[in-house]
Motif scaffolding. Sequence first.
Motif, mmCIF file in Angstrom:
data_model
loop_
_atom_site.group_PDB
_atom_site.id
_atom_site.type_symbol
_atom_site.label_atom_id
_atom_site.label_comp_id
_atom_site.label_asym_id
_atom_site.label_seq_id
_atom_site.Cartn_x
_atom_site.Cartn_y
_atom_site.Cartn_z
ATOM 1 N N ALA A 179 -0.271 6.912 -1.536
ATOM 2 C CA ALA A 179 0.186 6.827 -2.928
ATOM 3 C C ALA A 179 0.400 8.225 -3.488
ATOM 4 N N PRO A 180 1.170 9.058 -2.788
ATOM 5 C CA PRO A 180 1.191 10.495 -3.111
ATOM 6 C C PRO A 180 2.120 10.867 -4.260
ATOM 7 N N ALA A 181 1.702 11.859 -5.033
ATOM 8 C CA ALA A 181 2.563 12.483 -6.043
ATOM 9 C C ALA A 181 3.254 13.660 -5.366
ATOM 10 N N LEU A 182 4.584 13.602 -5.240
ATOM 11 C CA LEU A 182 5.306 14.581 -4.425
ATOM 12 C C LEU A 182 6.555 15.150 -5.081
ATOM 13 N N ILE A 284 3.609 8.189 5.284
ATOM 14 C CA ILE A 284 3.398 7.961 3.861
ATOM 15 C C ILE A 284 3.087 6.483 3.671
ATOM 16 N N VAL A 285 1.958 6.184 3.021
ATOM 17 C CA VAL A 285 1.557 4.800 2.757
ATOM 18 C C VAL A 285 1.486 4.616 1.246
ATOM 19 N N ALA A 286 2.157 3.590 0.746
ATOM 20 C CA ALA A 286 2.192 3.369 -0.699
ATOM 21 C C ALA A 286 2.303 1.878 -0.996
ATOM 22 N N GLY A 287 1.840 1.495 -2.189
ATOM 23 C CA GLY A 287 1.968 0.117 -2.630
ATOM 24 C C GLY A 287 3.263 -0.087 -3.389
ATOM 25 N N ARG A 294 4.823 6.142 -8.859
ATOM 26 C CA ARG A 294 5.875 5.205 -8.471
ATOM 27 C C ARG A 294 6.362 5.481 -7.048
ATOM 28 N N THR A 295 6.300 4.468 -6.222
ATOM 29 C CA THR A 295 6.674 4.601 -4.816
ATOM 30 C C THR A 295 8.125 5.014 -4.642
ATOM 31 N N ALA A 296 9.009 4.459 -5.456
ATOM 32 C CA ALA A 296 10.432 4.788 -5.326
ATOM 33 C C ALA A 296 10.722 6.241 -5.681
ATOM 34 N N VAL A 297 9.910 6.827 -6.538
ATOM 35 C CA VAL A 297 10.132 8.209 -6.988
ATOM 36 C C VAL A 297 9.532 9.211 -6.014
ATOM 37 N N HIS A 298 8.427 8.857 -5.363
ATOM 38 C CA HIS A 298 7.680 9.821 -4.558
ATOM 39 C C HIS A 298 7.701 9.509 -3.062
ATOM 40 N N ALA A 299 7.217 8.353 -2.675
ATOM 41 C CA ALA A 299 7.061 8.048 -1.254
ATOM 42 C C ALA A 299 8.393 7.891 -0.537
ATOM 43 N N VAL A 300 9.313 7.182 -1.143
ATOM 44 C CA VAL A 300 10.590 6.903 -0.479
ATOM 45 C C VAL A 300 11.374 8.183 -0.205
ATOM 46 N N PRO A 301 11.597 9.063 -1.196
ATOM 47 C CA PRO A 301 12.339 10.289 -0.890
ATOM 48 C C PRO A 301 11.600 11.214 0.072
#
Length: 345
Positions: A179-182, A284-287, A294-301
């Motif tokens: 659930a990272p802030a990136l 990267i693991v996120a819910g 937000r997964t779409a803002v951080h994990a996906v990119p």
Amino acid sequence: MASGGEPPPRRIQRVLTWIVGGVAALLLALAATGLLATWFITRQVEARYPPAGRLVPVAGGHLAVLEAGPGEGRPSRGTVVLLHGASANGMDPMQGFGRRLAGDGFRVLAFDRPGFGWSDRVAGPEAASPAVQARLIAEALGAMGVGPATIVGHSWSGALAAALALDHPERVSGLVLLAPALYPWPSGVVPGYAGWYRSGLGRALLWIATRTIAAPLGLAYLDRFAEAVFRPEPLPADYVDAARVPLALRPAAFAANLQDLDGLYGFLVGQSRRYPEIAVPTTIVAGDIDPIVRTAVHAVPMAQAVPGARLVVLPGIGHMLHYTATDTVVSEIEMVAALQRVGSD
């Protein structure tokens, strides 16, 4: 005006003086009560949650680290370093999944980030930068003879784990980001953490608030805050105590948390451009319903930016996935560690 009477303006002035004096006395009494309450809460919290690991010397102070699994010099499946998110300490990931990894044969190190738990706020306000915290943690790992290791960062420490991989690659053999802030997020503001304290008046108000009202109010609403972080999953009954969350209410830790959150957006504007340089196995693991990061803002990119990165999106899972999806988290960490062993053969 009647003979011998007091002029009305003077009478009004005297009444106003009484009112102002009464308000000032009340504020002083409230401040004194808040100071005493904060002192008492801090002492009680520190007595209940004393240091549980060792202190590692770094330039300017010490970092606290919890250890589990095979000791130094004993065979293990590798070393895993756990980095906690905001408003927490090293016991949060250690309780969530660190002891599970230790039971599976890994040497596990969970750091209190600078200013949190029992770690010194080395470098003062400058320690709000993930790059500074990465430097200090890399120094501590060097002093412990650790590295390269699998680095696991949750939430705020997603940025920190990435900084370690970019700036101190000799200490990193793999990344697992939970659930990272990136990346810079659209609003650019962390709700409730606007940088009002940067002015002289703001710093003074922050100093007063952290020493008078922050701890009593935080203690009163701690369960509600924790419930909000776990949504939509329920808060584990023993989480607040087992993860030593009240340590974050102490004045210095409260201020450090505020500084870290406020400075994160600006830092990510620069660091996020460098993610294609990361050259270690990365997962990267996120819910998919995380309401905080937000997964779409951080994990996906991030999965698109890092060469060969693996993205695992968990349906129906929120921000505290290391407690609510522990099996998956442990499995993904073990997979990254296995990739490292294969690469070194």
